[in-house]
Design an enzyme around this catalytic site. Structure first.
Site, short mmCIF file in Angstrom:
data_model
loop_
_atom_site.label_atom_id
_atom_site.label_comp_id
_atom_site.label_asym_id
_atom_site.label_seq_id
_atom_site.Cartn_x
_atom_site.Cartn_y
_atom_site.Cartn_z
N MET A 161 0.85 -1.19 0.00
CA MET A 161 0.00 0.00 0.00
C MET A 161 0.88 1.24 0.00
O MET A 161 1.89 1.30 0.70
CB MET A 161 -1.00 0.00 1.15
CG MET A 161 -0.46 0.05 2.54
SD MET A 161 -1.86 0.16 3.70
CE MET A 161 -1.02 -0.06 5.26
N TYR A 438 4.36 3.32 12.32
CA TYR A 438 3.65 3.14 11.05
C TYR A 438 2.21 2.65 11.24
O TYR A 438 1.81 2.27 12.33
CB TYR A 438 4.43 2.30 10.05
CG TYR A 438 4.81 0.87 10.38
CD1 TYR A 438 4.11 0.08 11.26
CD2 TYR A 438 5.91 0.31 9.72
CE1 TYR A 438 4.47 -1.23 11.50
CE2 TYR A 438 6.28 -1.01 9.95
CZ TYR A 438 5.55 -1.77 10.84
OH TYR A 438 5.92 -3.07 11.06
N GLU A 439 1.46 2.74 10.15
CA GLU A 439 0.00 2.49 10.14
C GLU A 439 -0.74 3.42 11.09
O GLU A 439 -1.74 3.02 11.70
CB GLU A 439 -0.31 1.02 10.46
CG GLU A 439 0.36 0.03 9.56
CD GLU A 439 0.22 0.36 8.08
OE1 GLU A 439 -0.80 0.95 7.70
OE2 GLU A 439 1.14 0.05 7.31
N GLY A 440 -0.28 4.64 11.20
CA GLY A 440 -0.87 5.60 12.12
C GLY A 440 -0.14 5.54 13.44
O GLY A 440 -0.16 4.51 14.12
#
Length: 580
Positions: A161, A438-440
């Site tokens: 992604m 990561y991923e928020g």
């Protein structure tokens, strides 16, 4: 590094803590009964221990590298990935219509934990593909599903992604990547993306990039963003990887850890892409993948915690230093402070694993769209979806914080040898540190919890707290002290939730991290109390519950005090004051 999967813990949690029987009782997951689940986990445990664990140090010592535009992966990673793919593990939760197993997310979560404990750098690759599979299942056209899903599920192709850009960071709405319609219905995608995990490899025949970009008529901010499938190689008429697309790996990041996982800067120069979902609705589609990844990343933190704990425990049992009444042979496990560290590590891991599996069970129940079989008061599909949404930021943030803290403690257990790279203890901390980012980031997860996930006025949280207090009341006759502590902690959290729901946005955000951590502490106390009750109030699980409830759960009080302190004192210091 040696690794033994905690199969007994998984079975105990499924049987007694997280309510897996509800999942197996649904029509959707009727074939995944507890015996099937046990067999699946046993096979995954063998793969993790025998095939993946030996790759842990190889990935760290021999990082992925970029040679003439081609990524060369660490020794053994290609064989390890093929073993994962050939076992069907990539498509565990995927739709059988496209070659998946259709198994519950609960089992996928447990398997991902084992693989991450064995070799996190490699496990990141399947995690990205699993998230892409789910996003395509929910949002892609039938044509894209038919072409891409079977290949992603089989591992012939892998997925990524692409969200982040250097000028935007977490503010995805500030992205500059553009997509221009072509005459044939495809799009020309241009822009640069950074921090792309497993952006390329030398073992899949194609790499499928999901890329966020803005159409010419896209509005500013996140509302104007669309999502595109942009493969490394364009599929030919037979669906095979054909000519190269107009994209490239610019460079690989030189990272603190996860050296075996190539993290790239990607450049797209009018690359051919296909729209996934509706125009300007890319964030909704990408959030499907991101929520999957947030559960997965929380489990990565848990994975590293388990690996670091096992590593520290093996070392402590063999290390001889001094003598104590508890260890006549001189093993440092007999020293009270070493025993404190080891028991805290184990108690934290059990609590965090329970939170992750509760999260996964809620996802499964929401997908099954059926009432749980044990009464009209059980949550329905919508309530399960709300619970999954509530638990996702807690799982992500607390799971990764647990990984960092346990890995850090693991170094301390090793003493001076923990600071020496040859022991491997430091690798766990270096590898896991990024998971809080990561991923928020974990701060973003906490703000999501106290804002978006409390938009219902806190109802989903209150329902969960009611269950915790009901369970504590049931346990009170047999375990009065432990049950009373958990009940009181849940009541304090209820009061803190009421304060947050009524507070201003600034005050909520200022206390968000502390509130999330307090919530995780209460959930952990609930898990341990349930374990102690299921064990009849005695034995190792009850003893571990006493460690958590007596020594760790009390942190909730100071955390809730922080959560309700408001924002005024933080902003009382100006930028100039901070630099003085």
């Amino acid at each position: 590094m040696p690794y033994t999967a905690p199969l007994s813990d998984f079975r105990f949690l499924l049987d007694h803590i997280v309510g897996y029987h509800r999942v197996a009782a649904t029509d959707r997951f009727a074939d995944a009964d507890i015996d099937t689940a046990t067999a699946v986990l046993a096979e995954a445990a063998k793969l993790a221990a025998d095939t993946l664990a030996p790759l842990q140090r190889a990935g760290d010592l021999h990082p992925a590298r970029l040679e003439n535009g081609v990524v060369r992966t660490s020794p053994g990673f290609a064989e390890g990935f093929r073993a994962i793919a050939e076992g069907g593990w990539l498509g565990m939760a995927a739709d059988p219509a496209h070659g998946g197993m259709g198994l519950p997310m609960t089992l996928t979560t447990a398997v991902n934990e084992m693989m991450g404990s064995a070799c996190l750098a490699l496990q990141l690759n399947p995690l990205m593909s699993q998230g892409q599979i789910e996003a395509l299942e929910h949002h892609a056209s039938d044509a894209i599903k038919a072409l891409y899903l079977p290949k992603l599920i089989s591992g012939e192709w892998t997925g990524t992604m692409n969200l982040t850009e250097s000028q935007a960071g977490s503010d995805v709405g500030a992205l500059r990547a553009r997509a221009t319609p072509n005459a044939d219905g495809t799009y020309a995608v241009s822009g640069q993306k950074i921090y792309i995990s497993w952006a390329d490899n030398d073992f899949a025949t194609n790499v499928c990039h999901l890329v966020l970009a803005r159409l010419p008529d896209g509005a500013p901010g996140t509302r104007g963003i669309s999502l595109f499938m942009v493969p490394k190689f364009l599929p030919d008429a037979n669906g095979h990887a054909g000519q190269a697309n107009s994209l490239r790996v610019v460079s690989l990041e030189h990272k603190l850890g996860l050296h075996g996982s190539p993290t790239a800067v990607m450049d797209y120069d009018n690359a051919t892409g296909w729209l996934v979902g509706a125009p300007h609705k890319g964030m909704a589609a990408m959030f499907t993948m991101m929520n999957n990844a947030r559960l997965g990343v929380g489990v990565q933190g848990l994975s590293v915690a388990e690996g670091a704990y096992q590593h520290a425990l093996y070392y402590a049992r063999d290390r001889r230093q001094g003598r104590t009444p508890q260890a006549a042979d001189g093993a440092i496990t007999g020293h009270a402070d070493v025993r404190r560290m080891l028991t805290h590590m184990k108690a934290e891991i059990f609590a965090t694993r329970a939170i992750a599996l509760w999260n996964a069970v809620a996802i499964d129940m929401a997908r099954a769209q059926t009432d749980a079989p044990d009464g009209a008061d059980a949550p329905d599909g919508a309530d399960w979806a709300a619970r999954a949404a509530l638990l996702t930021p807690i799982t992500k943030a607390h799971g990764t914080e647990t990984g960092i803290e346990v890995a850090n403690t693991g170094i301390q257990v090793h003493g001076g040898m923990g600071y020496v790279e040859e022991t491997g203890a430091a690798q766990y901390l270096r590898d896991v540190r990024v998971t809080a980012i990561y991923e928020g980031t974990n701060g973003i997860q906490a703000m999501d919890l106290v804002n978006r996930k409390m938009a219902d006025g806190g109802e989903a949280a209150y329902r969960l707290l009611e269950e915790i207090q009901t369970a504590a009341e049931s346990a009170r006759p047999a375990l009065p002290a432990l049950a009373g502590a958990v009940w009181n902690a849940a009541e304090s959290l209820r009061e803190g939730t009421e304060w947050l729901v009524a507070a201003s946005v600034d005050d909520r955000n200022a206390g968000a991290v502390a509130y999330l951590r307090a919530f995780a502490r209460v959930l952990g106390g609930h898990a341990h109390l349930t374990a102690a009750t299921a064990s009849g109030g005695s034995g190792p699980r009850a003893a571990l519950a006493r460690v958590f409830i007596t020594r760790i759960l009390p942190e909730h009080a100071s955390l809730l005090a922080q959560a309700q302190a408001g924002a005024a004192d933080l902003y009382a210091l100006s930028d100039m004051d901070l630099s003085a």
